[in-house]
Scaffold this active site. Structure first.
Site, short mmCIF file in Angstrom:
data_model
loop_
_atom_site.label_atom_id
_atom_site.label_comp_id
_atom_site.label_asym_id
_atom_site.label_seq_id
_atom_site.Cartn_x
_atom_site.Cartn_y
_atom_site.Cartn_z
N TYR A 56 -26.72 -38.08 0.63
CA TYR A 56 -27.65 -37.91 -0.49
C TYR A 56 -27.92 -36.44 -0.80
CZ TYR A 56 -28.96 -42.85 -0.01
OH TYR A 56 -28.97 -44.21 0.05
N ASP A 84 -30.04 -45.60 7.54
CA ASP A 84 -29.24 -46.33 8.52
C ASP A 84 -28.01 -45.60 9.03
OD1 ASP A 84 -30.77 -48.88 7.88
OD2 ASP A 84 -29.88 -48.35 5.94
N ARG A 140 -61.09 -36.80 21.93
CA ARG A 140 -60.28 -37.84 21.32
C ARG A 140 -60.95 -39.18 21.62
NH1 ARG A 140 -53.96 -38.43 22.97
NH2 ARG A 140 -54.85 -39.50 24.76
N CYS A 153 -29.67 -40.60 6.48
CA CYS A 153 -30.12 -41.70 5.64
C CYS A 153 -30.91 -42.70 6.49
CB CYS A 153 -28.92 -42.41 5.00
SG CYS A 153 -27.75 -41.29 4.20
N ARG A 185 -51.04 -40.51 35.92
CA ARG A 185 -50.51 -41.36 34.85
C ARG A 185 -49.26 -40.72 34.29
NH1 ARG A 185 -56.07 -40.51 33.35
NH2 ARG A 185 -55.32 -39.08 31.73
N LYS A 235 -46.69 -47.45 27.61
CA LYS A 235 -47.14 -47.68 26.24
C LYS A 235 -45.98 -47.46 25.26
CE LYS A 235 -48.62 -42.86 25.91
NZ LYS A 235 -49.78 -41.94 25.92
N HIS A 273 -58.82 -37.00 30.35
CA HIS A 273 -57.47 -36.62 29.91
C HIS A 273 -57.50 -35.17 29.47
CE1 HIS A 273 -53.42 -37.52 28.69
NE2 HIS A 273 -53.64 -37.32 27.41
C1 LIG Z 1 -49.57 -41.24 27.11
C2 LIG Z 1 -50.62 -40.91 28.08
C3 LIG Z 1 -50.27 -40.47 29.38
C4 LIG Z 1 -48.84 -40.21 29.80
O1 LIG Z 1 -48.47 -38.93 29.37
P1 LIG Z 1 -47.06 -38.28 29.79
O2 LIG Z 1 -47.17 -36.89 29.33
O3 LIG Z 1 -46.00 -39.05 29.08
O4 LIG Z 1 -46.95 -38.41 31.27
C5 LIG Z 1 -51.30 -40.27 30.28
N1 LIG Z 1 -52.59 -40.49 29.94
C6 LIG Z 1 -52.96 -40.88 28.70
C7 LIG Z 1 -54.39 -41.08 28.39
C8 LIG Z 1 -51.98 -41.09 27.73
O5 LIG Z 1 -52.36 -41.47 26.49
#
Ligand SMILES: *Cc1c(COP(=O)(O)O)cnc(C)c1O
Length: 372
Positions: A255, A304, A132, A302, A213, A34, A161
């Protein structure tokens, strides 16, 4: 090039192999790519992972999954985030697995799949305490039963999660897993279960289920409070100095003139700024490497560009390469270090790296591809 990101494909291969070894043959390493693969460029990064044999991918938006299909990713892709019923036709047409949170979305997927003579795969996410996304335990059981009846739709996965995966105390994962196990027991016909991100996967063998994941660990960045199985950082960020200028003692730079030279100084201009994802909070806090030596960032960052103090580096001239992130000879700057200096977390440091920076994919010291 003013500045660029290097993606070390050797390190990526090493991390992928290491994670697979650590997790064992029975557990899929699901690559979470992602947010442009945490700054690494999703298309090329995922393509390399597919070549390395990664069996599944995950993103958060349906559009990210469609972009991966266009980049030649043929392996299953799970959309971990929310989708609308209107997303169903494009998801089905692209063979993308959605996380289904409602009967309405399930029906839309079933209709689209029937029209295309395909089977739509979905996963159900149980909200076990993060609060969430997902559905409650009871809703999951009801929804599972309803989706089970729909034509051309297959509930393949059950997921949750963790809330405290990388906290010093991650014991809440036990509470969450107990709820997840209840959901799994009431939906025993759903074959594929996954609950772990990188931290949970590394810390808790019992929560790996059929797949883990992993985003951060593939990048060779270990989440806080997690064991490091020997991962290697994949990303480096480098730039060429755009100017080296003399400033008198007492003169200020950038700045607000928030940094003033205490002695006659030389300052180098680094052509990277907060528009590239290099945090404004790093002003007067961070440092970069020149010839493996740390040079402090001076003055404000800044949009850039920003400045570094190279008074003690007479070899630093216009065009000299400096390293903002990653290894430089024996020295190195980690994403964790940049995160600490800018008051954020390593995920944020990587995912903030913006599109203007070209991505160089490097294997054995040779640039294999460049994407803008
Ligand atoms: C981003 C995400 C992950 C991956 O998490 P990491 O800590 O980068 O391994 C796994 N599951 C869900 C639902 C996420 O949103």
């Amino acid at each position: 090039m003013n500045a660029w990101i290097e993606i070390d494909l050797g390190a990526l291969a090493h991390n992928t192999a290491t994670l697979r070894e650590t997790m064992g043959d029975a557990v899929d390493v699901i690559a979470v790519v992602k947010a442009n693969a945490y700054g690494a460029g999703a298309a090329r990064f995922a393509f390399e992972l597919q070549r390395l044999g990664v069996p599944r991918f995950a993103v958060v938006w349906t559009s990210e999954a469609v972009a991966l299909r266009e980049a030649g990713i043929t392996k299953p892709i799970i959309v971990l985030g929310h989708s609308f019923p209107a997303d169903a036709p494009i998801a089905v047409a692209n063979g993308v697995t959605l996380t289904c949170h409602s009967l309405e979305l399930g029906e839309a997927l079933s209709r689209a799949a029937t029209a295309l003579e395909r089977t739509a795969l979905v996963h159900i996410k149980v909200d076990t305490g993060l609060h969430r996304f997902g559905v409650t335990l009871d809703e999951a059981v009801t929804l599972g039963g309803q989706l089970h009846q729909l034509p051309n739709l297959l509930v393949e996965g059950l997921t949750t999660h963790m809330a405290n995966a990388d906290e010093p105390d991650d014991s809440f994962a036990d509470t969450q897993d107990a709820l997840f196990a209840k959901a799994a027991a009431r939906l025993p016909w759903i074959p594929y279960r996954h609950t772990a991100n990188s931290a949970t996967a590394l810390r808790r063998e019992g929560l790996r289920y059929q797949g883990i994941r992993s985003g951060l660990a593939l990048h060779g960045v270990v989440p806080p409070n997690s064991p490091n199985p020997g991962l290697r950082p994949v990303l480096a960020l480098r730039a060429r100095l755009a100017r080296v200028a003399e400033v008198e003692a007492g003169e200020g730079v950038s700045y607000g003139l928030t940094w003033r030279a205490e002695r006659p100084s030389r300052v180098g201009l680094v052509p990277v700024g907060y528009a590239d994802g290099w945090r404004r909070a790093l002003g007067n806090m961070g440092s970069v490497l020149f010839n493996s030596v740390r040079c402090p960032m001076v003055g404000r960052v800044c949009m850039d560009q920003f400045l570094i103090d190279v008074t003690d580096q007479p070899a630093a001239v216009e065009g000299s390469v400096v390293t903002l992130l990653g290894a430089d000879g024996a020295a190195g700057i980690t994403a964790d270090e940049v995160a600490a200096e800018s008051g954020t977390i390593s995920w944020d440091v990587l995912a903030s790296l913006q599109a203007r920076l070209p991505r160089l994919y490097v294997r054995d010291g040779l640039v294999e591809a460049i994407t803008a």
